[in-house]
Design a protein around this motif. Structure first.
Motif, PDB file in Angstrom:
ATOM      1  N   HIS A 160     -34.924 -25.193  63.347  1.00 15.49           N
ATOM      2  CA  HIS A 160     -36.275 -25.226  64.107  1.00 15.49           C
ATOM      3  C   HIS A 160     -36.231 -26.287  65.246  1.00 15.49           C
ATOM      4  O   HIS A 160     -36.037 -27.355  65.004  1.00 15.49           O
ATOM      5  N   GLU A 180     -32.054 -26.586  58.515  1.00  7.76           N
ATOM      6  CA  GLU A 180     -32.410 -25.992  57.193  1.00  7.76           C
ATOM      7  C   GLU A 180     -31.163 -25.461  56.615  1.00  7.76           C
ATOM      8  O   GLU A 180     -30.440 -24.676  57.179  1.00  7.76           O
ATOM      9  N   CYS A 239     -28.278 -25.165  52.928  1.00 12.43           N
ATOM     10  CA  CYS A 239     -28.150 -24.740  51.544  1.00 12.43           C
ATOM     11  C   CYS A 239     -26.943 -24.682  51.259  1.00 12.43           C
ATOM     12  O   CYS A 239     -25.769 -24.065  52.006  1.00 12.43           O
ATOM     13  N   PRO A 294     -35.243 -24.365  51.644  1.00 16.81           N
ATOM     14  CA  PRO A 294     -33.702 -25.025  51.513  1.00 16.81           C
ATOM     15  C   PRO A 294     -33.877 -26.575  52.075  1.00 16.81           C
ATOM     16  O   PRO A 294     -34.935 -27.059  52.173  1.00 16.81           O
ATOM     17  N   CYS A 295     -32.885 -27.327  51.693  1.00 15.77           N
ATOM     18  CA  CYS A 295     -32.855 -28.707  52.214  1.00 15.77           C
ATOM     19  C   CYS A 295     -33.000 -28.888  53.745  1.00 15.77           C
ATOM     20  O   CYS A 295     -32.706 -27.992  54.618  1.00 15.77           O
ATOM     21  N   ARG A 296     -33.583 -29.912  54.226  1.00 15.84           N
ATOM     22  CA  ARG A 296     -33.718 -29.971  55.610  1.00 15.84           C
ATOM     23  C   ARG A 296     -33.196 -31.483  56.210  1.00 15.84           C
ATOM     24  O   ARG A 296     -33.436 -32.439  55.641  1.00 15.84           O
TER      25      ARG A 296
END
Length: 127
Positions: A33, A54, A56, A76-78
């Motif tokens: 993003h 993002e 994963c 997911p992790c960011r």
């Protein structure tokens, strides 16, 4: 709760290096993003750069979801690459403390700790 490091790299180089570090640590980049561009595209006067990655690991994500499907809202992790007053930074919210606030399942806490270690390694590799 946060893990944020400064890097002497340019924003673009740090973002490129983070993407490579994610892959080399067995995770995938699901999406990036570009918050800075999005805000500017909406007419907001936003001077900083900010890309949110993002990331994963499918096996670990599946394990978490199989144990508690509600955790889909934390995935997911960011990991973010951003500028702040001319300095490039890379950071994340640590998965361990975040998951501890959402679940007291010991197995999930172990998975979150493993993910936290890997994501911190990714950040460190990109600086």
């Amino acid at each position: 709760m946060y893990y944020i490091v400064e890097t002497p790299k340019t924003f673009d180089q740090a973002a490129k290096d983070l993407a490579a570090a994610v892959t080399s640590h067995g995770f995938g980049v699901l999406h990036i993003h570009d918050l800075g561009a999005t805000l500017r595209g909406k007419g907001i006067d936003f001077a900083e750069d900010c890309q949110v990655f993002e990331v994963c690991n499918p096996g670990q994500a599946a394990q978490m979801l199989a144990t508690d499907m509600r955790l889909n809202m934390a995935l997911p992790c960011r990991i973010s690459v951003f500028t702040e007053k001319g300095t490039t930074k890379i950071g994340l919210i640590k998965p361990g403390p975040m998951l501890s606030a959402l679940s007291d399942n010991a197995e999930l806490v172990q998975v979150a700790q493993a993910v936290e270690e890997k994501t911190i390694q990714m950040v460190d590799a990109a600086i």
